[in-house]
Design a protein around this motif. Structure first.
Motif, PDB file in Angstrom:
ATOM      1  N   ASP A  16      -0.940   3.078  -2.809  1.00  0.00           N
ATOM      2  CA  ASP A  16      -2.104   3.391  -2.186  1.00  0.00           C
ATOM      3  C   ASP A  16      -3.171   2.498  -2.245  1.00  0.00           C
ATOM      4  O   ASP A  16      -3.032   1.318  -2.809  1.00  0.00           O
ATOM      5  CB  ASP A  16      -2.706   4.768  -3.021  1.00  0.00           C
TER       6      ASP A  16
ATOM      7  N   SER B 229       4.160   6.648  -2.800  1.00  0.00           N
ATOM      8  CA  SER B 229       2.979   6.189  -3.695  1.00  0.00           C
ATOM      9  C   SER B 229       3.591   6.394  -5.344  1.00  0.00           C
ATOM     10  O   SER B 229       4.114   7.681  -5.748  1.00  0.00           O
ATOM     11  CB  SER B 229       1.742   6.702  -3.386  1.00  0.00           C
TER      12      SER B 229
ATOM     13  N   GLU C  29      -1.883  13.701  -5.954  1.00  0.00           N
ATOM     14  CA  GLU C  29      -2.872  13.405  -4.874  1.00  0.00           C
ATOM     15  C   GLU C  29      -2.424  12.551  -3.883  1.00  0.00           C
ATOM     16  O   GLU C  29      -2.134  12.442  -2.450  1.00  0.00           O
ATOM     17  CB  GLU C  29      -4.284  13.205  -5.170  1.00  0.00           C
ATOM     18  N   SER C  30      -2.062  11.203  -4.484  1.00  0.00           N
ATOM     19  CA  SER C  30      -1.790   9.827  -3.443  1.00  0.00           C
ATOM     20  C   SER C  30      -0.526  10.292  -2.717  1.00  0.00           C
ATOM     21  O   SER C  30      -0.403   9.891  -1.289  1.00  0.00           O
ATOM     22  CB  SER C  30      -1.658   8.851  -4.615  1.00  0.00           C
TER      23      SER C  30
ATOM     24  N   ARG D  89      -0.518  11.603   1.035  1.00  0.00           N
ATOM     25  CA  ARG D  89      -0.791  10.450   1.951  1.00  0.00           C
ATOM     26  C   ARG D  89       0.291   9.588   1.998  1.00  0.00           C
ATOM     27  O   ARG D  89       0.710   9.267   3.197  1.00  0.00           O
ATOM     28  CB  ARG D  89      -2.229   9.760   1.648  1.00  0.00           C
ATOM     29  N   TRP D  90       0.820   8.990   0.693  1.00  0.00           N
ATOM     30  CA  TRP D  90       1.565   7.787   0.857  1.00  0.00           C
ATOM     31  C   TRP D  90       2.937   8.581   0.213  1.00  0.00           C
ATOM     32  O   TRP D  90       2.911   8.501  -1.113  1.00  0.00           O
ATOM     33  CB  TRP D  90       1.204   6.533   0.378  1.00  0.00           C
TER      34      TRP D  90
ATOM     35  N   GLY E 241       0.955   6.134  -7.572  1.00  0.00           N
ATOM     36  CA  GLY E 241      -0.176   6.418  -8.154  1.00  0.00           C
ATOM     37  C   GLY E 241      -0.886   5.662  -9.045  1.00  0.00           C
ATOM     38  O   GLY E 241      -0.903   4.279  -8.818  1.00  0.00           O
ATOM     39  N   GLU E 242      -1.609   6.137  -9.803  1.00  0.00           N
ATOM     40  CA  GLU E 242      -2.452   5.331 -10.615  1.00  0.00           C
ATOM     41  C   GLU E 242      -1.581   4.168 -11.592  1.00  0.00           C
ATOM     42  O   GLU E 242      -2.195   3.225 -11.787  1.00  0.00           O
ATOM     43  CB  GLU E 242      -3.333   5.983 -11.820  1.00  0.00           C
TER      44      GLU E 242
ATOM     45  N   MET F 245      -5.237   6.362  -7.642  1.00  0.00           N
ATOM     46  CA  MET F 245      -5.399   7.932  -7.114  1.00  0.00           C
ATOM     47  C   MET F 245      -4.404   8.692  -8.061  1.00  0.00           C
ATOM     48  O   MET F 245      -3.322   8.242  -8.219  1.00  0.00           O
ATOM     49  CB  MET F 245      -5.238   8.112  -5.737  1.00  0.00           C
TER      50      MET F 245
ATOM     51  N   TYR G 125       0.815  -1.127  -0.064  1.00  0.00           N
ATOM     52  CA  TYR G 125      -0.053   0.041  -0.026  1.00  0.00           C
ATOM     53  C   TYR G 125       0.633   1.420  -0.030  1.00  0.00           C
ATOM     54  O   TYR G 125       0.394   2.110  -0.538  1.00  0.00           O
ATOM     55  CB  TYR G 125      -1.083  -0.103   1.189  1.00  0.00           C
TER      56      TYR G 125
ATOM     57  N   ARG H  66       7.507   6.056  -9.435  1.00  0.00           N
ATOM     58  CA  ARG H  66       6.859   7.471  -9.234  1.00  0.00           C
ATOM     59  C   ARG H  66       7.204   8.273 -10.198  1.00  0.00           C
ATOM     60  O   ARG H  66       6.662   9.341 -10.748  1.00  0.00           O
ATOM     61  CB  ARG H  66       6.822   7.761  -7.948  1.00  0.00           C
TER      62      ARG H  66
END
Lengths: 254, 254, 254, 254
Positions: B46, B62, B54-55, B58-59, B64-65, B50, B42, B202
């Motif tokens: 994420d 991340s 954005e993602s 939080r992470w 992302g998508e 996301m 995760y 990323r």
């Protein structure tokens, strides 16, 4: 830091991501560094500055003229390390004459067996460190067969023996043996700086992006002048260096 | 091979260099592969697709998508490996609650301590492998603290026990743990293929150039469909797999 | 198995413990072995059979006459391996002329610096493998600095390249480099047999008890004749051996 | 040093050899030690002091009452280390419920699969560190699968992170995991002392001779009181220890 060399290879999204991910923090120097000079030998540099596309015909691993742009930076780093008694550790390759031990290298390169063939045009051994920056009697030379200066070598044992907490890494190739060595040093929790101008590669994009990756996650990419200043700030003779052993003569003189 | 994803990041000189250096040869598959699913947890994915910017709030790690574009490819690889009895080895991270063992990671990331802070918005553990592709009872899970799936783990011992001569590597990040794992597998003389669509990062440039570097020097970058076909061609149940155990957390988490 | 050599060193309680602990099971041979000849060099053997207490004055590491009792067994193993195309891997030491890299060895031995001093009585290099069993052009020689043949070397990479699942270990010292090599092979999940008569040590109790420990936990201690029979049962030329290279000294010695 | 415990197992020749070979020199302590407590768990100690031949029926790895003779020495070492802020690193085992990852262990022990079977007579997990000396929140616990505390673990990375130059090793078994850990620490050029009374083994001869071997070549075998005195002489809080993480409760209380 001025505009880093890698920015022109990044996408706009990449720049935004690097800005927010928290990566790329500056960790700073350690207190007891060793200087690691990675694979600056004739196979990667040729015997003189040559346009890379020319040079690569003879030496399949050559980085061409970029190697020779790096050379004076490497020399300055080495000289300063010698002056202060900072350990200088060189790596270079070693192979059997029948090239059996090239192993996985050979699987990925159609020209791998050239390394051991007769070269009518030269009698230099590609694994010899270039004379301009060749190791002195108190320097340490590590012979390796794989990208990392740690894998299959006594590098970790030597760094413990020296009491190092950090390494300054430079040499070639940025995307190959430099990165692999940095990765292992990072994984062993050594603090790492890369002397940027001493690093070189045969691929421009690989050079830039690997510096970017390493600066983001594993090491500080710094100017050579910063390293020199840092060496200058260290107490002299912090280390119990080798007393000195005769170094094999330059291959052209054997 | 169609135009590789990395070509648009290379300079013209780079393309000419890669063409003549001999690198990038296709090595082909081995005979006894393991499938390595690197860090698809995760923290890197994420909890749902996301937008990366954005993602990443939080992470911090991340991708992302892109993680979720890769997910069905990963699932297909894992399912096929299960069908044929090919070993599936997952890696993911593990940390003390006080994050002491993040070591050098923390030096390079301003947000490193977030990993252990309270997250009001979720109770997912970032090191949990995402449910969509989570390990089954006969799969092997390796907990690691550094980029490579080999460093500080029993990966090499497991590959010997399984009698593997090769690994199929995929997951995340291409420029981080995937590359580090590939590098160590290469250095240990395993034959390596990367399932391209299962790899994500990323940074877009890092993703592309790291695939380029690995394809040039260490591994074959291949389409997932080729790996599936290769798995299909293998005899069933070549391996002495674990009998099956309930998936256990790292002992420090029990 | 006849009465093992170590029984006379064990206490009665020890014998009862070994009987009930489950240890000492026979694991049997693997399918793709390599033969490892550990450190059979002049430093450990002297140049000819000499009573150990005499020999040790010149060569502090000498095992005296026991080395030369082992020699014909070693030769038979090597010859048979050559005949069948089983890989033969030799290890021996390597040191800088200034002995800096002896590191922790020097801390524990008052005579460590003798290794590099002038020896009026001989011009043999202690690290040279004894001529009677010296490596041939297709054999593999690994130069190491620490007890294990794996640590700081490419042993693990070579065993993967050869596709080995097992090793036959023999040589010297039983309690030093043999045991350390066995331990790492065990930890990497290789199947191990020790050819008993080829193993020797300078301490009789250490020899016996280390065989006992290894036989209990890590390896089968077997008669040389069993190994020869096993080699004889193997298909010929199972391995992709080196094509053959003149035996080269370590690069630092060229 | 009083008559060492191993002398009664040596031959007369052995004693003469050890006297002249130069081995067994005292290296002394380092400046920044970590205390390593090897495998002091229920599998090796049983849940209470029991005659070894009784105990071994339930716990095949048990060292019986000797474990409990060692316990107060271990406790004193740990308490003193805590008092001075010296890092305490525990090792213990970890296995899958299906025991697949026991690998080579299983080949050599007929009772290997018992470890995971139901034990009607106890609900203790053999890999839990015994409560009497259990780790506190600032201690470091390393889970391993093979004898050495270094192999397949982050031990080396942790020692670099802590800036250690030396280790004090103790625990069990002397001839197994203690020796293997000492060997790797030696090979990485750490200075090593063994706290003698804290070491224990299921075989009396193996215990004595392995202490002998280690004292000769790799480590100083010293009395626990000497280590306590050494710890007492160190400045307080030399190390950047973990801030503290909750430790899992004793298994009987879960």
């Amino acid at each position: 830091m001025s505009e880093p060399i890698w920015n022109k290879f990044l996408t706009e999204r990449d720049k935004a991501v690097f800005e927010t991910s928290g990566y790329g923090a500056r960790q700073g120097f350690g207190k007891r560094p060793a200087l690691l000079i990675i694979d600056v030998n004739y196979a990667f540099c040729d015997e003189r500055p040559m346009p890379i596309l020319e040079s690569i015909k003879r030496w399949r691993n050559s980085c061409g003229e970029d190697a020779w742009v790096a050379m004076p930076y490497l020399k300055r780093l080495i000289d300063k390390a010698h002056e202060k008694g900072v350990p200088v550790i060189y790596t270079t390759g070693v192979r059997r004459a029948d090239n059996w031990d090239s192993g996985s290298w050979r699987w990925k390169n159609d020209r791998a067996d050239e390394d051991r063939s007769n070269r009518p045009e030269t009698n230099v051994d590609g694994n010899d460190i270039v004379a301009e920056i060749a190791p002195g009697p108190k320097d340490i030379v590590i012979y390796k067969q794989k990208p990392s200066g740690f894998l299959g070598t006594n590098m970790a044992s030597y760094l413990t023996l020296l009491g190092c907490d950090s390494v300054i890494v430079t040499g070639t190739t940025t995307s190959g043996c430099v990165r692999a060595t940095v990765l292992d040093a990072f994984s062993l929790n050594y603090r790492i700086s890369l002397a940027e101008e001493g690093c070189f590669d045969r691929s421009q994009a690989s050079h830039a992006i690997n510096l970017c990756d390493m600066n983001a996650k594993y090491a500080d990419v710094v100017k050579t002048s910063e390293v020199l200043e840092f060496f200058g700030s260290l107490p002299s003779n912090l280390f119990d260096l080798p007393k000195g052993a005769p170094v094999a003569p330059h291959p052209s003189k054997r």
